[in-house]
Design an enzyme around this catalytic site. Sequence first.
Site, PDB file in Angstrom:
ATOM      1  N   LYS A  36      -6.122 -62.161 -57.026  1.00  0.00           N
ATOM      2  CA  LYS A  36      -5.899 -60.842 -57.617  1.00  0.00           C
ATOM      3  C   LYS A  36      -6.023 -60.968 -59.126  1.00  0.00           C
ATOM      4  O   LYS A  36      -5.693 -62.003 -59.708  1.00  0.00           O
ATOM      5  CB  LYS A  36      -4.492 -60.307 -57.289  1.00  0.00           C
ATOM      6  CG  LYS A  36      -4.357 -59.687 -55.912  1.00  0.00           C
ATOM      7  CD  LYS A  36      -4.966 -58.301 -55.859  1.00  0.00           C
ATOM      8  CE  LYS A  36      -4.680 -57.630 -54.523  1.00  0.00           C
ATOM      9  NZ  LYS A  36      -5.223 -56.269 -54.455  1.00  0.00           N
ATOM     10  N   GLY A 138      -2.726 -41.723 -52.847  1.00  0.00           N
ATOM     11  CA  GLY A 138      -3.928 -42.060 -53.604  1.00  0.00           C
ATOM     12  C   GLY A 138      -5.128 -41.957 -52.682  1.00  0.00           C
ATOM     13  O   GLY A 138      -5.095 -41.258 -51.667  1.00  0.00           O
ATOM     14  N   VAL A 140      -6.410 -44.065 -50.515  1.00  0.00           N
ATOM     15  CA  VAL A 140      -6.147 -44.525 -49.151  1.00  0.00           C
ATOM     16  C   VAL A 140      -5.175 -43.591 -48.446  1.00  0.00           C
ATOM     17  O   VAL A 140      -5.413 -43.165 -47.308  1.00  0.00           O
ATOM     18  CB  VAL A 140      -5.600 -45.968 -49.155  1.00  0.00           C
ATOM     19  CG1 VAL A 140      -5.206 -46.394 -47.741  1.00  0.00           C
ATOM     20  CG2 VAL A 140      -6.634 -46.930 -49.727  1.00  0.00           C
TER      21      VAL A 140
END
Length: 311
Positions: A36, A138, A140
């Site tokens: 990440k 959001g 998703v």
Amino acid sequence: MWKYTNEWEALNDVLRLSRGMTYKSAISGLNLGGGKAVIIGDAKTDKSPELIKKFGEYVHSLSGRYITAEDVGTTTPDMDMIRDITPYVTGISEAKGGSGNPSPVTAYGVYMGMKAAAKYQFGNDTLAGKKILVQGIGHVGETLVGHLIEEGAIVQITDINEARLQEVEKKYGASIFRGADLYAADVDIYAPCALGATINDETIHKIKAKVIAGAANNQLANEVIHGKILQERGIAYAPDFLINAGGIINVYGEIVGYGKEEAIRRTENIYNTTLEIFRESELQKITTHQAALSIAEKRIADRKKENANRL
């Protein structure tokens, strides 16, 4: 782009998220590691083309040891901008030869995992008539709401962005949660789709939902302690790094060359893997998180052996 109070907080979160990405790839059968990246700042006020390009330069300096993709605070156009700097990026637009926004595929995987969890907990996988609270709408979360409404679920939504709430309410016919405590909401399914650690010491004993299945990473503040409490309370928890893997399945196609159809097929298999996790959890008398972790770690170990045998 995430907002942190200090660099150590960001570093600790990145390490945890990176581990989660490793397991997400492994349990999905993808030959990837895990990593990440974080740009410390507020995406609404701090993000600029110059900052995104500078990030692209840093990614390029790693010479392919890290491949970046869209996440919280970034978009497909951002990935296109990074692609102008480095080839080590996925999730670029279809117009530029990529797989496009991974969010819809992520949402579809969560939907599949939720249906599997419902089958385990309630005896069938239909979500029609089920009361579902989606926290975080959001890209998703919104797409997930669309799937749930289409199937006939009774959907409530919550988010820190009031304008988004009203927009999604109007678009899909979901209702905005206005209760005092969302964790104590009288619902069948709780879907955390914002940031992580919403299931923690403060919230876990309030939860009335019988299923937890959402898109957020690291939903359990402590996987061991809170996973065990959910198990003891009879709450079916669909491991996050399993059911939110649709996005990485989608962008992996850019690396190995499969298309959208294959990405959807692989994402649909999240349903079967989720049922397998619940069966293994019950058989071994371990939490679903432990069961999923065991499968992921076995695949990592097997791959290490394969690579060693090639040397």
